[in-house]
Scaffold this motif. Structure first.
Motif, mmCIF file in Angstrom:
data_model
loop_
_atom_site.group_PDB
_atom_site.id
_atom_site.type_symbol
_atom_site.label_atom_id
_atom_site.label_comp_id
_atom_site.label_asym_id
_atom_site.label_seq_id
_atom_site.Cartn_x
_atom_site.Cartn_y
_atom_site.Cartn_z
ATOM 1 N N LEU A 140 0.826 -1.204 0.000
ATOM 2 C CA LEU A 140 0.000 0.000 0.000
ATOM 3 C C LEU A 140 0.865 1.261 0.000
ATOM 4 O O LEU A 140 0.549 2.237 -0.679
ATOM 5 C CB LEU A 140 -0.941 0.024 1.209
ATOM 6 C CG LEU A 140 -2.067 -1.012 1.214
ATOM 7 C CD1 LEU A 140 -2.850 -0.908 2.517
ATOM 8 C CD2 LEU A 140 -2.972 -0.868 0.011
ATOM 9 N N ARG A 174 0.658 3.974 -3.036
ATOM 10 C CA ARG A 174 0.415 5.414 -2.846
ATOM 11 C C ARG A 174 1.531 6.241 -3.486
ATOM 12 O O ARG A 174 1.271 7.230 -4.168
ATOM 13 C CB ARG A 174 0.294 5.730 -1.358
ATOM 14 C CG ARG A 174 -0.992 5.240 -0.739
ATOM 15 C CD ARG A 174 -1.102 5.640 0.733
ATOM 16 N NE ARG A 174 -2.287 5.053 1.315
ATOM 17 C CZ ARG A 174 -2.295 3.977 2.112
ATOM 18 N NH1 ARG A 174 -1.147 3.392 2.449
ATOM 19 N NH2 ARG A 174 -3.419 3.492 2.585
ATOM 20 N N ASN A 200 -8.156 8.974 -3.495
ATOM 21 C CA ASN A 200 -8.417 8.833 -2.073
ATOM 22 C C ASN A 200 -8.446 7.348 -1.775
ATOM 23 O O ASN A 200 -8.728 6.532 -2.664
ATOM 24 C CB ASN A 200 -9.756 9.466 -1.685
ATOM 25 C CG ASN A 200 -9.665 10.968 -1.629
ATOM 26 O OD1 ASN A 200 -8.910 11.519 -0.835
ATOM 27 N ND2 ASN A 200 -10.418 11.646 -2.483
ATOM 28 N N ASP A 201 -8.157 7.000 -0.524
ATOM 29 C CA ASP A 201 -8.270 5.596 -0.147
ATOM 30 C C ASP A 201 -8.911 5.474 1.218
ATOM 31 O O ASP A 201 -8.920 6.414 2.003
ATOM 32 C CB ASP A 201 -6.906 4.894 -0.209
ATOM 33 C CG ASP A 201 -5.891 5.437 0.769
ATOM 34 O OD1 ASP A 201 -5.741 4.846 1.844
ATOM 35 O OD2 ASP A 201 -5.229 6.436 0.437
ATOM 36 N N TRP A 202 -9.487 4.323 1.439
ATOM 37 C CA TRP A 202 -10.257 4.056 2.643
ATOM 38 C C TRP A 202 -10.046 2.602 3.024
ATOM 39 O O TRP A 202 -10.063 1.728 2.159
ATOM 40 C CB TRP A 202 -11.731 4.307 2.336
ATOM 41 C CG TRP A 202 -12.663 4.225 3.484
ATOM 42 C CD1 TRP A 202 -13.408 3.147 3.858
ATOM 43 C CD2 TRP A 202 -12.993 5.259 4.401
ATOM 44 N NE1 TRP A 202 -14.168 3.449 4.944
ATOM 45 C CE2 TRP A 202 -13.926 4.752 5.303
ATOM 46 C CE3 TRP A 202 -12.569 6.574 4.546
ATOM 47 C CZ2 TRP A 202 -14.461 5.516 6.338
ATOM 48 C CZ3 TRP A 202 -13.100 7.327 5.577
ATOM 49 C CH2 TRP A 202 -14.037 6.797 6.455
ATOM 50 N N THR A 203 -9.857 2.335 4.304
ATOM 51 C CA THR A 203 -9.697 0.958 4.765
ATOM 52 C C THR A 203 -10.912 0.564 5.588
ATOM 53 O O THR A 203 -11.343 1.299 6.476
ATOM 54 C CB THR A 203 -8.405 0.800 5.604
ATOM 55 O OG1 THR A 203 -7.296 1.098 4.761
ATOM 56 C CG2 THR A 203 -8.258 -0.614 6.128
ATOM 57 N N THR A 261 -8.795 -2.489 1.552
ATOM 58 C CA THR A 261 -8.512 -1.088 1.272
ATOM 59 C C THR A 261 -8.970 -0.785 -0.144
ATOM 60 O O THR A 261 -8.717 -1.558 -1.062
ATOM 61 C CB THR A 261 -7.006 -0.784 1.443
ATOM 62 O OG1 THR A 261 -6.638 -1.094 2.793
ATOM 63 C CG2 THR A 261 -6.701 0.670 1.161
ATOM 64 N N ILE A 262 -9.670 0.330 -0.276
ATOM 65 C CA ILE A 262 -10.216 0.738 -1.565
ATOM 66 C C ILE A 262 -9.572 2.065 -1.956
ATOM 67 O O ILE A 262 -9.502 2.992 -1.149
ATOM 68 C CB ILE A 262 -11.752 0.911 -1.486
ATOM 69 C CG1 ILE A 262 -12.419 -0.420 -1.107
ATOM 70 C CG2 ILE A 262 -12.312 1.418 -2.800
ATOM 71 C CD1 ILE A 262 -12.735 -0.532 0.328
ATOM 72 N N PHE A 263 -9.089 2.129 -3.182
ATOM 73 C CA PHE A 263 -8.569 3.363 -3.773
ATOM 74 C C PHE A 263 -9.564 3.779 -4.849
ATOM 75 O O PHE A 263 -10.089 2.927 -5.564
ATOM 76 C CB PHE A 263 -7.218 3.118 -4.450
ATOM 77 C CG PHE A 263 -6.074 2.942 -3.503
ATOM 78 C CD1 PHE A 263 -5.120 3.944 -3.362
ATOM 79 C CD2 PHE A 263 -5.927 1.792 -2.762
ATOM 80 C CE1 PHE A 263 -4.047 3.788 -2.498
ATOM 81 C CE2 PHE A 263 -4.861 1.618 -1.892
ATOM 82 C CZ PHE A 263 -3.923 2.620 -1.763
ATOM 83 N N SER A 300 -14.561 9.570 -5.449
ATOM 84 C CA SER A 300 -14.123 9.134 -4.129
ATOM 85 C C SER A 300 -15.232 9.166 -3.086
ATOM 86 O O SER A 300 -15.111 8.538 -2.039
ATOM 87 C CB SER A 300 -12.922 9.946 -3.659
ATOM 88 O OG SER A 300 -13.262 11.304 -3.536
ATOM 89 N N LEU A 352 -16.418 5.990 -1.437
ATOM 90 C CA LEU A 352 -15.722 5.401 -0.299
ATOM 91 C C LEU A 352 -16.512 5.592 0.989
ATOM 92 O O LEU A 352 -16.421 4.785 1.908
ATOM 93 C CB LEU A 352 -14.324 6.016 -0.150
ATOM 94 C CG LEU A 352 -13.397 5.820 -1.330
ATOM 95 C CD1 LEU A 352 -12.079 6.551 -1.087
ATOM 96 C CD2 LEU A 352 -13.129 4.349 -1.582
#
Length: 98
Positions: free
Chosen positions: A58, A62, A73-76, A84-86, A92, A95
């Protein structure tokens, strides 16, 4: 179309799942080679990001996206495991629905 034609197309969805990679320090790093093929609007979903190899990947992902000047943007998501989603900035807000 031939299979080669499909490799030339921008990629808008990538789902990464499967067993632990060979190199447990950096798992699933093949995604780095796809970064320059991402569509302007994209989503990348990575499973098992609670593992060390995926955490290290990850960081590389990035850095790669930033070096290509790709806004994201990313979110876990935390559950029994982590995903984890990008997503590209343009979508975004999806997310927040996770």
């Amino acid at each position: 179309k031939t299979i080669t034609d499909y490799y030339r197309q921008p990629v808008d969805l990538v789902i990464i799942d499967g067993p632990i990679g060979v190199d447990k320090n950096y798992s699933r790093t093949d995604i780095l080679g796809l970064c320059d093929k991402l569509a302007k609007t994209f989503v990348i979903i990575i499973d098992d990001t609670n593992r060390d190899g995926e955490q290290n990947m990850l960081i590389l992902l990035r850095r790669k996206l930033e070096s290509l000047n790709i806004k994201f943007n990313d979110w876990t998501v935390n559950g029994i495991k982590q995903q984890t989603i990008f997503a590209s900035n343009s979508i975004s807000d999806i997310l927040w629905a996770i």
